[in-house]
Design a protein around this motif. Structure first.
Motif, PDB file in Angstrom:
ATOM      1  N   GLU A   7       0.859  -1.188   0.000  1.00 41.21           N
ATOM      2  CA  GLU A   7       0.000   0.000   0.000  1.00 41.21           C
ATOM      3  C   GLU A   7       0.884   1.222   0.000  1.00 41.21           C
ATOM      4  O   GLU A   7       1.838   1.316   0.769  1.00 41.21           O
ATOM      5  CB  GLU A   7      -0.923   0.019   1.217  1.00 41.21           C
ATOM      6  N   ARG A   9       0.647   5.531  -0.002  1.00 39.85           N
ATOM      7  CA  ARG A   9      -0.214   6.703   0.211  1.00 39.85           C
ATOM      8  C   ARG A   9       0.593   7.967  -0.048  1.00 39.85           C
ATOM      9  O   ARG A   9       1.701   8.092   0.461  1.00 39.85           O
ATOM     10  CB  ARG A   9      -0.739   6.737   1.646  1.00 39.85           C
ATOM     11  N   ILE A  61      -4.315   6.649  -2.704  1.00 36.26           N
ATOM     12  CA  ILE A  61      -4.018   5.354  -2.095  1.00 36.26           C
ATOM     13  C   ILE A  61      -3.956   4.299  -3.195  1.00 36.26           C
ATOM     14  O   ILE A  61      -4.917   4.115  -3.948  1.00 36.26           O
ATOM     15  CB  ILE A  61      -5.089   4.958  -1.060  1.00 36.26           C
TER      16      ILE A  61
END
Length: 73
Positions: A7, A9, A61
């Motif tokens: 992930e 961001r 994201i």
């Protein structure tokens, strides 16, 4: 089976631009844009994973799932 979850961001200065279900570059010269998201999507596709991107409260994201079937090694 193993799973790799990634992930990323990053803050956004402006809302995401989309066209035909894809992200569009906001760079002034499209010839100088990178192939980052495209290259990542090709790797994810090659390894039969999933990739999603979204915008939430001014944050971009990117979520990636890659699967490793140990029986195929």
């Amino acid at each position: 089976m193993g799973v790799l979850y990634i992930e990323s961001r990053n803050p956004l200065k402006e809302p995401l631009k989309r066209g035909n279900g894809k992200l569009l570059s906001k760079k002034r010269s499209y010839k100088k844009t990178g192939y980052g998201i495209y290259n990542i999507s090709q790797i994810v596709k090659k390894h039969k994973g999933t990739m999603t991107f979204k915008e939430n409260d001014g944050i971009f994201i990117l979520q990636i799932l890659l699967y490793n079937n140990v029986n195929e090694v």
